[in-house]
Design an enzyme around this catalytic site. Structure first.
Site, PDB file in Angstrom:
ATOM      1  CB  CYS A 142       3.988   2.523   5.820  1.00 52.59           C
ATOM      2  SG  CYS A 142       3.242   1.363   7.012  1.00 52.59           S
ATOM      3  CG  HIS A 235       1.853  -0.071   2.548  1.00 49.36           C
ATOM      4  ND1 HIS A 235       3.152   0.215   2.184  1.00 49.36           N
ATOM      5  CD2 HIS A 235       1.899  -0.460   3.836  1.00 49.36           C
ATOM      6  CE1 HIS A 235       3.961  -0.005   3.205  1.00 49.36           C
ATOM      7  NE2 HIS A 235       3.228  -0.410   4.221  1.00 49.36           N
ATOM      8  CD  GLU A 237       3.243   1.237  -1.350  1.00 42.04           C
ATOM      9  OE1 GLU A 237       3.926   0.658  -0.480  1.00 42.04           O
ATOM     10  OE2 GLU A 237       2.417   2.143  -1.083  1.00 42.04           O
TER      11      GLU A 237
END
Length: 317
Positions: A142, A235, A237
């Site tokens: 990011c 993102h 994760e």
């Protein structure tokens, strides 16, 4: 194989409850094996939450992985206990003479801040330059992807007029590239950023190969020719409720944020969101660890050459 983490790190209990095999450092030192060494530069405010998310991603691999945590901002944290930072995190001076198989640099809530105004910008530059000769492969997430493009390619900061927040469809643009091996032709991933990564700009101003993206979100995944720098603009994760937490936070701060797109069932924020990107996230990190770390890294990390000197492969291969 297990992921190796420091004794008493909070993530150990969280991951164990999820039936993820973790191994403390005390136990790992008795095994005759060289684990992959990964350094995590955590720039996110809620460091423990980010640790849990990324260690969860790294755990889905047959490789044994030892993880060190790094911080470069020594100001008091509002979201992480000081005792946690002092016990589990290294300063850069403590690791600068070491070598790592992989480095992950997280995002940061700095989307509307000019690089020159980021209080630790000079340290970010130092770590990225250091990584060229001390790390086999670096993964920029990011905001870190935008920072990496500035440092490595001189690309000026690109900012969207409105925050990109939600879960978006991406196209797999390089089916036979190892990093996206096993990806569907189209897949979902969350974004939460003001940073802009136009497809045409990245193609024109860098030598990166774009592996995934779309016209709506721009570049999602790109990689350098030697495969030693990987840029992920979203993102993968994130937990199922992370975008929700950010939305509520911004509402509470009076920022009048737009509701995350394609996220809440029926576009109703009262409905619990579901993760629709989890399998892609695990596959992305597993592919990175296998093809960009394990398959490229030397057994003796001290023999690592500077990024770009070796390991370069023809994109047409």
């Amino acid at each position: 194989m297990p992921i190796r983490i420091p004794d008493r790190l909070p993530a150990a209990k969280v991951l164990a409850q999820e039936n993820i095999f973790v191994m403390t450092e005390t136990r790992a030192v008795n095994q005759d094996i060289r684990p992959m060494r990964v350094l995590l530069l955590n720039l996110m405010p809620k460091k423990i939450e980010t640790e849990n998310q990324l260690l969860r991603m790294l755990s889905n691999s047959p490789l044994q992985i030892g993880v060190d945590l790094l911080r470069i901002d020594d100001r008091p944290s509002k979201n992480t206990p000081q005792s946690h930072l002092e016990h589990f995190y290294y300063d850069f001076e403590q690791v600068k003479d070491q070598f790592y198989d992989g480095l992950i640099i997280t995002g940061a809530p700095l989307g509307l801040t000019d690089f020159c105004d980021v209080i630790y910008w000079d340290k970010i530059e130092q770590v990225v330059e250091w990584s060229k000769s001390h790390v086999t492969s670096t993964l920029f997430l990011c905001w870190a992807a935008q920072a990496g493009l500035r440092i490595l390619y001189g690309l000026d900061k690109q900012t969207r007029l409105e925050k990109l927040s939600g879960v978006y469809e991406h196209q797999n643009l390089a089916r036979y590239e190892p990093l996206v091996r096993g990806f569907d032709d189209a897949f979902l991933a969350p974004h939460s950023r003001y940073a802009d990564f136009p497809l045409d700009l990245i193609r024109e101003k860098t030598n990166l190969k774009i592996l995934a993206g779309s016209e709506q979100v721009g570049v999602y995944l790109a990689v350098s020719p030697d495969r030693r720098q990987v840029f992920v603009t979203g993102h993968p994760e994130y937990d199922a409720d992370t975008l929700h937490q950010e939305y509520v936070r911004d509402l509470s701060a009076g920022l009048e944020p737009r509701m995350p797109e394609n996220y809440y069932p029926g576009n109703d924020p009262q409905q619990a969101p579901k993760a629709t990107w989890r399998s892609h996230g695990h596959l992305l990190f597993a592919n990175w660890l296998n093809y960009h770390v394990y398959q490229l890294t030397p057994y003796d990390l001290r023999t690592l050459s500077a990024a770009g000197d070796t390991l370069t492969k023809d994109w047409e291969e």
